[in-house]
Design a protein around this motif. Structure first.
Motif, PDB file in Angstrom:
ATOM      1  N   HIS A 293       2.309   4.774   3.505  1.00  0.00           N
ATOM      2  CA  HIS A 293       3.800   4.864   3.570  1.00  0.00           C
ATOM      3  C   HIS A 293       4.278   4.075   2.234  1.00  0.00           C
ATOM      4  O   HIS A 293       3.429   3.416   1.621  1.00  0.00           O
TER       5      HIS A 293
ATOM      6  N   LYS B 155       5.578   1.301  -0.182  1.00  0.00           N
ATOM      7  CA  LYS B 155       5.662  -0.116   0.086  1.00  0.00           C
ATOM      8  C   LYS B 155       7.020  -0.737  -0.767  1.00  0.00           C
ATOM      9  O   LYS B 155       7.210  -0.106  -1.735  1.00  0.00           O
ATOM     10  N   ASP B 156       7.436  -1.696  -0.035  1.00  0.00           N
ATOM     11  CA  ASP B 156       8.617  -2.289  -0.833  1.00  0.00           C
ATOM     12  C   ASP B 156       8.220  -2.989  -2.131  1.00  0.00           C
ATOM     13  O   ASP B 156       8.813  -2.695  -3.290  1.00  0.00           O
TER      14      ASP B 156
ATOM     15  N   SER C  34       1.592  -5.861  -3.216  1.00  0.00           N
ATOM     16  CA  SER C  34       1.037  -7.123  -2.912  1.00  0.00           C
ATOM     17  C   SER C  34      -0.382  -7.337  -3.663  1.00  0.00           C
ATOM     18  O   SER C  34      -1.059  -6.328  -3.649  1.00  0.00           O
TER      19      SER C  34
ATOM     20  N   ALA D 168      -2.925  -5.955  -1.326  1.00  0.00           N
ATOM     21  CA  ALA D 168      -2.817  -4.674  -1.350  1.00  0.00           C
ATOM     22  C   ALA D 168      -3.849  -3.935  -2.547  1.00  0.00           C
ATOM     23  O   ALA D 168      -4.510  -3.076  -2.467  1.00  0.00           O
TER      24      ALA D 168
ATOM     25  N   TYR E 187       4.898   2.519  -4.183  1.00  0.00           N
ATOM     26  CA  TYR E 187       5.840   1.178  -4.069  1.00  0.00           C
ATOM     27  C   TYR E 187       7.175   1.268  -4.854  1.00  0.00           C
ATOM     28  O   TYR E 187       7.057   2.155  -5.901  1.00  0.00           O
TER      29      TYR E 187
END
Length: 316
Positions: free
Chosen positions: A220, A222-223, A226, A229, A301
């Motif tokens: 999915h 991501k916003d 990170s 990640a 992202y």
């Protein structure tokens, strides 16, 4: 005047030449019958092996062989051996492999795990070279899960890697590279925690000649991307960069202790971009780094692009 052939000669000719044809026809009719009979025996033997396997799966595994003979296991072993002989005689490769697999399970129930694994390996060899690929992968999976239960992580990972490679042998490289079975993912996690981040890559490469990776870009969106990640991706992919450095060291192009700084950006689609290497004198090494980074797959992202700075030092 044309000479006539006596009737007795004609009758003799009929007697001489017709019977061979009739005998040949009879033999032709017998062959399918014999083949059908062998097929029927094989089907019955296969069903019997299924029954024996189910019974054995319900039996507890002994830690070591019993002091006295187990008549139940002995009778099962004799029956399995008879089926194995039938399979060899009829040239039924898959039935032979199945009988060896069931015999292996019997040896496990008898408290002989090493002999059990030997039978599984023998069954896999019987199905080698495309003889019965699905049966081969099945029996390798049985052996791998047994190793996993015994805590023999490297052996389990090696077998799961072989299964994964054989299952995807006909796939294009771009698909095969990112096709990793759930078994391989699970055991890789255990192997990495035990032997370090590059353990899965090195063992898979050694075992199958290639390595697979999880495609994080399929997950999915991501916003934001990170550090955690990014670190998860690097735990899988950085061995590719380390392999470039190791190859350069073997060529004598770099020296122990020499330091390199690698820079790249991560696109919103999870790909690498704008790669730089300092120093960049060794073009072969730089090209190896660049090609390795093309394999990387980060999570997709949103937002501003992330960048990575990675120092790499040649091992002493």
């Amino acid at each position: 005047m044309r000479k006539l052939v006596p009737v007795s000669v004609l009758l003799f000719s009929i007697v001489v030449f017709i019977p061979p044809r009739a005998a040949e026809a009879r033999r032709g009719r017998q062959r399918p019958a014999n083949s059908a009979k062998a097929s029927s025996k094989s089907k019955k033997a296969w069903k019997r092996l299924v029954v024996l396997q189910r019974k054995l799966n319900k039996l507890p595994r002994r830690a070591q062989p019993a002091d006295d003979l187990d008549l139940t296991l002995l009778q099962m072993e004799e029956e399995i051996n008879q089926i194995s002989k039938l399979a060899v005689r009829d040239g039924n490769v898959e039935l032979h492999a199945f009988s060896l697999e069931v015999e292996g399970r019997l040896l496990g129930a008898a408290g002989q795990p090493e002999e059990e694994q030997r039978k599984y390996a023998e069954a896999a060899r019987v199905c080698d070279k495309g003889a019965c690929p699905l049966r081969r992968r099945r029996v390798l999976g049985v052996a791998a899960r047994l190793y996993e239960k015994q805590g023999k992580t490297e052996k389990a990972f090696g077998l799961f890697a072989v299964i994964n490679a054989e299952a995807g042998a006909d796939q294009p490289i771009d698909i095969k590279r990112y096709s990793r079975s759930q078994d391989l993912v699970r055991v890789c996690r255990a192997l990495r925690s035990k032997s370090g981040s590059g353990a899965c890559y090195r063992l898979e490469k050694k075992t199958t000649g290639s390595a697979t990776f999880p495609d994080f870009s399929k997950r999915h969106v991501k916003d934001l991307l990170s550090k955690a990640a990014i670190g998860e991706v690097h735990s899988e992919y950085l061995p590719l960069l380390q392999a470039c450095l190791s190859a350069a060291a073997k060529r004598g192009d770099v020296q122990p202790g020499e330091r390199f700084e690698l820079f790249w950006a991560i696109t919103n689609q999870g790909r690498t971009d704008r790669f730089q290497c300092r120093p960049s004198d060794d073009q072969e090494l730089v090209d190896c780094f660049r090609n390795a980074l093309k394999v990387f797959r980060y999570p997709r992202y949103e937002g501003e692009r992330r960048t990575v700075t990675l120092p790499m030092i040649v091992n002493r």
